[in-house]
Write a protein that holds these residues in place. Structure first.
Motif, PDB file in Angstrom:
ATOM      1  N   GLU A  66      10.967  -1.569   5.729  1.00  0.00           N
ATOM      2  CA  GLU A  66       9.645  -2.072   5.365  1.00  0.00           C
ATOM      3  C   GLU A  66       8.567  -1.022   5.612  1.00  0.00           C
ATOM      4  O   GLU A  66       7.653  -0.853   4.805  1.00  0.00           O
ATOM      5  N   ARG A  67       8.682  -0.333   6.766  1.00  0.00           N
ATOM      6  CA  ARG A  67       7.689   0.704   7.062  1.00  0.00           C
ATOM      7  C   ARG A  67       7.725   1.811   6.028  1.00  0.00           C
ATOM      8  O   ARG A  67       6.692   2.333   5.607  1.00  0.00           O
ATOM      9  N   ALA A  68       8.944   2.184   5.624  1.00  0.00           N
ATOM     10  CA  ALA A  68       9.067   3.241   4.621  1.00  0.00           C
ATOM     11  C   ALA A  68       8.484   2.785   3.290  1.00  0.00           C
ATOM     12  O   ALA A  68       7.858   3.565   2.569  1.00  0.00           O
ATOM     13  N   ALA A  69       8.688   1.486   2.971  1.00  0.00           N
ATOM     14  CA  ALA A  69       8.157   0.979   1.701  1.00  0.00           C
ATOM     15  C   ALA A  69       6.637   0.879   1.732  1.00  0.00           C
ATOM     16  O   ALA A  69       5.966   1.006   0.711  1.00  0.00           O
ATOM     17  N   ARG A  70       6.092   0.647   2.938  1.00  0.00           N
ATOM     18  CA  ARG A  70       4.643   0.535   3.066  1.00  0.00           C
ATOM     19  C   ARG A  70       4.060   1.947   3.211  1.00  0.00           C
ATOM     20  O   ARG A  70       3.714   2.402   4.274  1.00  0.00           O
ATOM     21  N   SER A  71       4.013   2.636   2.108  1.00  0.00           N
ATOM     22  CA  SER A  71       3.667   4.053   2.118  1.00  0.00           C
ATOM     23  C   SER A  71       2.172   4.267   2.236  1.00  0.00           C
ATOM     24  O   SER A  71       1.377   3.331   2.225  1.00  0.00           O
ATOM     25  N   ASP A  72       1.816   5.528   2.334  1.00  0.00           N
ATOM     26  CA  ASP A  72       0.408   5.897   2.406  1.00  0.00           C
ATOM     27  C   ASP A  72      -0.346   5.417   1.166  1.00  0.00           C
ATOM     28  O   ASP A  72      -1.512   5.043   1.243  1.00  0.00           O
ATOM     29  N   SER A  73       0.335   5.397   0.035  1.00  0.00           N
ATOM     30  CA  SER A  73      -0.338   4.960  -1.189  1.00  0.00           C
ATOM     31  C   SER A  73      -0.747   3.497  -1.105  1.00  0.00           C
ATOM     32  O   SER A  73      -1.781   3.093  -1.652  1.00  0.00           O
ATOM     33  N   ASP A  74       0.051   2.659  -0.386  1.00  0.00           N
ATOM     34  CA  ASP A  74      -0.325   1.251  -0.214  1.00  0.00           C
ATOM     35  C   ASP A  74      -1.637   1.133   0.557  1.00  0.00           C
ATOM     36  O   ASP A  74      -2.499   0.316   0.221  1.00  0.00           O
ATOM     37  N   LEU A  75      -1.755   1.941   1.606  1.00  0.00           N
ATOM     38  CA  LEU A  75      -2.976   1.902   2.398  1.00  0.00           C
ATOM     39  C   LEU A  75      -4.173   2.373   1.582  1.00  0.00           C
ATOM     40  O   LEU A  75      -5.272   1.810   1.672  1.00  0.00           O
ATOM     41  N   ARG A  76      -3.963   3.391   0.778  1.00  0.00           N
ATOM     42  CA  ARG A  76      -5.071   3.912  -0.034  1.00  0.00           C
ATOM     43  C   ARG A  76      -5.425   2.952  -1.170  1.00  0.00           C
ATOM     44  O   ARG A  76      -6.591   2.848  -1.567  1.00  0.00           O
ATOM     45  N   LEU A  77      -4.432   2.217  -1.673  1.00  0.00           N
ATOM     46  CA  LEU A  77      -4.743   1.189  -2.669  1.00  0.00           C
ATOM     47  C   LEU A  77      -5.568   0.060  -2.052  1.00  0.00           C
ATOM     48  O   LEU A  77      -6.457  -0.498  -2.701  1.00  0.00           O
ATOM     49  N   ALA A  78      -5.280  -0.272  -0.789  1.00  0.00           N
ATOM     50  CA  ALA A  78      -6.091  -1.282  -0.105  1.00  0.00           C
ATOM     51  C   ALA A  78      -7.536  -0.812   0.000  1.00  0.00           C
ATOM     52  O   ALA A  78      -8.478  -1.613  -0.117  1.00  0.00           O
ATOM     53  N   GLU A  79      -7.728   0.493   0.212  1.00  0.00           N
ATOM     54  CA  GLU A  79      -9.093   1.037   0.261  1.00  0.00           C
ATOM     55  C   GLU A  79      -9.779   0.912  -1.101  1.00  0.00           C
ATOM     56  O   GLU A  79     -10.992   0.673  -1.178  1.00  0.00           O
ATOM     57  N   VAL A  80      -8.989   1.073  -2.179  1.00  0.00           N
ATOM     58  CA  VAL A  80      -9.552   0.891  -3.521  1.00  0.00           C
ATOM     59  C   VAL A  80     -10.075  -0.540  -3.676  1.00  0.00           C
ATOM     60  O   VAL A  80     -11.181  -0.767  -4.193  1.00  0.00           O
ATOM     61  N   LEU A  81      -9.311  -1.518  -3.219  1.00  0.00           N
ATOM     62  CA  LEU A  81      -9.751  -2.908  -3.311  1.00  0.00           C
ATOM     63  C   LEU A  81     -10.972  -3.162  -2.432  1.00  0.00           C
ATOM     64  O   LEU A  81     -11.863  -3.938  -2.802  1.00  0.00           O
ATOM     65  N   ASP A  82     -11.021  -2.522  -1.260  1.00  0.00           N
ATOM     66  CA  ASP A  82     -12.214  -2.648  -0.404  1.00  0.00           C
ATOM     67  C   ASP A  82     -13.459  -2.194  -1.157  1.00  0.00           C
ATOM     68  O   ASP A  82     -14.506  -2.855  -1.128  1.00  0.00           O
ATOM     69  N   GLU A  83     -13.343  -1.053  -1.841  1.00  0.00           N
ATOM     70  CA  GLU A  83     -14.491  -0.505  -2.560  1.00  0.00           C
ATOM     71  C   GLU A  83     -14.848  -1.371  -3.771  1.00  0.00           C
ATOM     72  O   GLU A  83     -16.030  -1.555  -4.092  1.00  0.00           O
ATOM     73  N   LEU A  84     -13.830  -1.937  -4.441  1.00  0.00           N
ATOM     74  CA  LEU A  84     -14.107  -2.838  -5.552  1.00  0.00           C
ATOM     75  C   LEU A  84     -14.877  -4.064  -5.063  1.00  0.00           C
ATOM     76  O   LEU A  84     -15.873  -4.476  -5.672  1.00  0.00           O
ATOM     77  N   LEU A  85     -14.430  -4.656  -3.963  1.00  0.00           N
ATOM     78  CA  LEU A  85     -15.090  -5.847  -3.432  1.00  0.00           C
ATOM     79  C   LEU A  85     -16.530  -5.556  -3.014  1.00  0.00           C
ATOM     80  O   LEU A  85     -17.433  -6.358  -3.249  1.00  0.00           O
TER      81      LEU A  85
END
Length: 538
Positions: free
Chosen positions: A275-294
């Motif tokens: 799970e940790r390997a699947a939760r890559s850096d890109s997932d965290l950066r995509l969450a930041e994209v959603l933060d900025e959209l909101l």
């Protein structure tokens, strides 16, 4: 391991007699040690041994030594039991009973050295057997991990293998999963049992070494009389990822259960690492994209959508926003369990998605190729996963949206709709924004000074009057409109006499200066009521 009871039925003399400690025959025996006629009396006692005492040898060692005194001395070294070749006198019986130590009397003709060799051989053979069983268990559990079925499936397999309830907890001992064996029923409130662990036992858990590949186990009592659990830590890169246990009566929790829990904890450690390997850096950066959209803080539409594209998520195509809120059995947010279930479900379906998690739940952008019916199936899987913890899941799905501004609005509307759905339909609510009717327009506007001023202008005088006089004029007005402005039907719904309802309508006219029977006033009153209901803060 072999227990004292196992040895009584297999290796000790046929006419061996349990003198004391009949309630402790389920204790494991780690080794055998016979008394020597010269010091040291026992070589290398480490705890858990079957101490074999020949009275003749004891007298050769020290003719002043009594059996009672010897029992007291070796009980302090943690032996599992004492087998005595000869007669156990009353003083020795009393000492062993006081110490809770099993004492077994065997014929004095039995050779202590021969018995030591037989017990040792039986223990070695059992260990070899357990090693084979352990490998088979591990292969079965590893197949579940390789298939990507998740730790919940590992916990379910552990329950089936041991025929005992299995429990998974996070590092802070919050409940993540409970699984019963096939056909099993819970022994009391399992969540309360494991949550009521004594402080000293919790300290023992946290002090355990967390070896990911070969987890140790410990047996701990539970608050309910007659129950205990075998627990193993799940090793992780920064200490531990959680704890796994099976629950049962102490007599039911032996070597096999310890082995099964240890092997299952090792399998869980592998799954958590995946799970940790699947939760890559890109997932965290995509969450930041959603933060900025909101927040609407992106520099330009091209910049924010381009960032998402480079992270492997094409937000230039139309998306739906899915808002999720999970709670555990105690009503607390179950964000970690929800995240694990959500990522696994999306990975299983090979769905590209941007995910944002916070203390209240999750926001997800899903491609419109996933129909609302398909999304509802995904939500159902997530709800089933949380239901296994005694929890609940509510969800709301937006209309399709595109462009940065459209995605921002979809995320906000989905979250507001979720608040409204939970408030009106409960913790398992499922709501499509497209089913809201005119309320969807209010959701799109969101709480604003303009809407609040409109609501206050039409309702606040009534609400203030209700608060001062403990009346229900606002509720009366809402029911009157729901009854299509029929005084008779509204009175029936409120269990009032029709004249009482007519009196209340007159008071509304007097307080507000507006007539609820005037079509234009009706529209404004109704809109103010919907603003109050739909946009009320959770």
């Amino acid at each position: 391991m072999l227990t004292i009871d196992d040895l009584l039925h297999t290796t000790l003399a046929p006419d061996a007699t349990v003198v004391t400690g009949a309630d402790h025959l389920g204790v494991d025996v780690s080794w055998a040690a016979a008394l020597r006629s010269r010091p040291p009396a026992f070589e290398g006692l480490k705890g858990g041994e079957l101490a074999i005492v020949s009275l003749a040898t004891m007298h050769q060692l020290d003719d002043r030594l009594t059996l009672a005194r010897l029992i007291e001395q070796i009980a302090g070294l943690g032996v599992a039991a004492v087998a005595v070749a000869g007669t156990v006198d009353d003083d020795a019986r009393r000492a062993a009973s006081r110490l809770g130590l099993p004492v077994i009397q065997i014929p004095e003709t039995v050779s202590a050295r021969d018995l030591e060799a037989r017990v040792t051989r039986a223990i070695v053979e059992r260990r070899a057997e357990l090693q084979r069983v352990g490998q088979d268990l591990y292969h079965q559990l590893l197949e579940i991990v390789v298939a990507g079925r998740g730790v919940e499936a590992v916990v379910a397999k552990l329950a089936a293998l041991t025929s005992r309830p299995a429990v998974l907890q996070d590092p802070a001992l919050n409940l993540l999963a409970i699984r019963l064996p096939p056909g099993g029923s819970p022994r009391g409130d399992l969540a309360a049992l494991v949550g009521g662990q004594r402080a000293e036992d919790i300290a023992r858990l946290h002090a355990m070494a967390a070896n990911a590949s070969d987890p140790p186990t410990i047996r701990l009592p539970l608050p309910q009389d007659g129950l205990a659990r075998i627990v193993a830590p799940i090793g992780g890169p920064h200490g531990r990822d959680g704890y796994l246990s099976v629950i049962g009566a102490p007599s039911e929790l032996g070597a096999f259960e310890r082995l099964a829990v240890s092997r299952a904890a090792a399998a869980c450690a592998i799954d958590f690492a995946r799970e940790r390997a699947a939760r890559s850096d890109s997932d965290l950066r995509l969450a930041e994209v959603l933060d900025e959209l909101l927040a609407g803080s992106y520099p330009s539409e091209a910049a924010i959508l381009g960032r998402a594209q480079r992270l492997g998520c094409d937000l230039t195509a139309p998306q739906r926003a899915l808002a999720l809120r999970g709670i555990d059995a105690e009503g607390a947010p179950a964000t970690r369990a929800l995240e694990r279930l959500l990522r696994r479900e999306l990975a299983r379906r090979s769905l590209p998605a941007a995910i944002r998690l916070d203390a209240t739940g999750a926001l997800v952008l899903l491609p419109v190729s996933l129909t609302p019916e398909a999304v509802q199936l995904v939500v159902g899987q997530l709800r089933d996963g949380l239901a296994g913890l005694g929890g609940h899941l509510a969800a709301a799905l937006s209309r399709p949206a595109s462009g940065a501004d459209g995605l921002r609005d979809a995320l906000r509307i989905a979250r507001r709709t979720l608040d409204y759905a939970v408030r009106t339909a409960g913790p398992d609510a499922w709501c499509l924004v497209s089913d809201l009717g005119a309320d969807e327009l209010l959701m799109s506007l969101g709480p604003s000074p303009l809407l609040q001023a409109f609501r206050d202008d039409w309702l606040e005088r009534l609400a203030a009057y209700d608060r001062r006089n403990k009346t229900q004029l606002v509720q009366t007005l809402a029911v009157y409109f729901d009854a299509h402005a029929s005084p008779t039907e509204a009175a029936e719904r409120l269990h009032l006499h029709r004249n009482t309802l007519l009196y209340r309508l007159q008071r509304i006219r007097e307080i507000t200066g507006r007539d609820p029977d005037d079509p234009r006033a009706q529209l404004a009153f109704h809109l103010a009521l919907r603003i109050d209901e739909v946009l009320r803060q959770p």
